[in-house]
Design an enzyme around this catalytic site. Structure first.
Site, PDB file in Angstrom:
ATOM      1  N   CYS A   1       0.858  -1.179   0.000  1.00  0.00           N
ATOM      2  CA  CYS A   1       0.000   0.000   0.000  1.00  0.00           C
ATOM      3  C   CYS A   1       0.898   1.234   0.000  1.00  0.00           C
ATOM      4  O   CYS A   1       2.120   1.142   0.146  1.00  0.00           O
ATOM      5  CB  CYS A   1      -0.913   0.007   1.217  1.00  0.00           C
TER       6      CYS A   1
ATOM      7  N   CYS B   1       2.343   5.783   8.890  1.00  0.00           N
ATOM      8  CA  CYS B   1       1.430   5.935   7.762  1.00  0.00           C
ATOM      9  C   CYS B   1       0.531   7.149   7.992  1.00  0.00           C
ATOM     10  O   CYS B   1      -0.039   7.300   9.083  1.00  0.00           O
ATOM     11  CB  CYS B   1       0.584   4.680   7.601  1.00  0.00           C
TER      12      CYS B   1
ATOM     13  N   GLU C   1       0.265  -0.656  16.219  1.00  0.00           N
ATOM     14  CA  GLU C   1      -0.584   0.490  15.875  1.00  0.00           C
ATOM     15  C   GLU C   1      -1.490   0.868  17.039  1.00  0.00           C
ATOM     16  O   GLU C   1      -1.693   2.056  17.320  1.00  0.00           O
ATOM     17  CB  GLU C   1      -1.426   0.181  14.634  1.00  0.00           C
TER      18      GLU C   1
ATOM     19  N   SER D   1      -1.306  -7.762  10.775  1.00  0.00           N
ATOM     20  CA  SER D   1      -2.744  -7.746  11.019  1.00  0.00           C
ATOM     21  C   SER D   1      -3.533  -7.815   9.720  1.00  0.00           C
ATOM     22  O   SER D   1      -4.469  -8.613   9.584  1.00  0.00           O
ATOM     23  CB  SER D   1      -3.136  -6.481  11.797  1.00  0.00           C
TER      24      SER D   1
ATOM     25  N   SER E   1       1.925  -5.305   3.343  1.00  0.00           N
ATOM     26  CA  SER E   1       3.361  -5.145   3.581  1.00  0.00           C
ATOM     27  C   SER E   1       4.191  -6.206   2.865  1.00  0.00           C
ATOM     28  O   SER E   1       5.384  -6.351   3.142  1.00  0.00           O
ATOM     29  CB  SER E   1       3.648  -5.168   5.094  1.00  0.00           C
TER      30      SER E   1
END
Length: 321
Positions: free
Chosen positions: A20, A104, A134, A233, A277
């Site tokens: 991404c 991010c 996160e 995740s 990722s």
């Protein structure tokens, strides 16, 4: 086994898949820091959850550490894409470290939401997975107790909050879209006045990859391989989504060497996707591994087209100079 005797198999590739914009940006930050400052550049935690990526950067001179006390004074350090508690950059400044934040931008957006709700007097419910970097980073944006974590609809039922307490919810960016919708519905049912984000927190890439894996899982695949790390995740959610979409044989593999071929016995069609990722080179590696055993036919199912790009920090962005 000759090419003439190899059984035929169809590989259905999900699109979009793999990197991404946030992951691509984080990797570029480490690579440009190495080019600009020279090795070593230290990275707190895995820059993204993928061993191939981490090992590739380590080979270029990145040094991955658990905490900042492992970084020598005056060194350059990068914070991972998952985000960090506010105490981490404060610690870096106290140690006189030069740091770059590879969080991010979509995670940073959630951080800003949390700060706004806290400033406006709301207690915050974070939907996420305990212990994920996160989640640790998001909860660490605010004083202890300002954010309460829920992982399931059952947790919503057990929330100990006052009936008239102002509430808002935010979410981890890499959750199952369907699971999160159920938890949000439970929150709204119990707390009708709860505030939510103007735009959902689950990131575009997570949403798009889950939609794509649903499409291939429902397209007659006998099995689905999700290329990604066991601590990723978004990759784990892709496995769950594929199974719920009707493909019980959905498997997580880090790379081709991890494929258990016995689990693919007598399959005719295999779906392939990759977590946000996981680099495309690992998808190509898996396809090549199939080609050593099968006569392979490849087709791609596209459910969305992505064009998102995030700017690099000004200190590294040569176009900003």
């Amino acid at each position: 086994m000759t090419a003439q005797t190899r059984p035929e198999i169809t590989l259905v590739l999900a699109a979009p898949r793999g990197f991404c914009a946030g992951v691509d940006r984080a990797i570029q930050i480490v690579e440009r820091a190495l080019a600009q400052y020279g090795a070593p550049v230290y990275v707190r935690h895995e820059i993204v959850h993928n061993r191939f990526v981490v090992d590739s950067l380590a080979a270029k001179g990145a040094v991955f550490v658990d905490e900042l006390d492992q970084v020598p004074p005056g060194a350059h350090v990068v914070f991972s894409a998952h985000g960090v508690p506010k105490a981490v950059p404060a610690d870096a400044q106290a140690r006189k470290l030069s740091y770059l934040d590879a969080t991010c931008p979509l995670v940073s957006k959630v951080h800003r939401e949390a700060e706004r709700h806290h400033r406006e007097g709301r207690r915050i419910v974070l939907i996420g997975h305990a212990g994920h970097p996160e989640v640790i980073g998001t909860m660490g944006q605010l004083p202890e107790g300002a954010v309460v974590l829920v992982e399931t609809t059952g947790d919503v039922a057990q929330l100990a909050v006052q009936p008239d307490e102002p509430l808002a919810y935010i979410t981890q960016t890499t959750l199952s879209v369907d699971d999160t919708a159920e938890i949000i519905a439970a929150l709204r049912a119990r707390f009708p006045q709860i505030e939510g984000p103007k735009k959902e927190d689950i990131c575009y890439a997570t949403t798009n990859r889950q939609a794509a894996v649903k499409a291939i899982a429902a397209a007659g695949c006998d099995a689905v391989l999700v290329i990604g790390a066991p601590n990723s995740s978004n990759s784990l959610r892709l496995v769950e989504v594929a199974r719920r979409a009707g493909c019980a044989r959905a498997l997580l593999v880090q790379r081709a060497a991890d494929i258990d071929w016995s689990q693919l016995d007598r399959v005719a069609t295999v779906g392939i996707t990759a977590g946000a990722s996981a680099p495309e080179i690992l998808v190509e590696e898996v396809i090549d591994a199939f080609r050593t055993r099968y006569a392979v036919h490849v087709r791609e199912v596209t459910t969305a087209t992505e064009s998102v790009q995030f700017k690099l920090p000004v200190a590294l962005d040569v176009s900003a100079a």
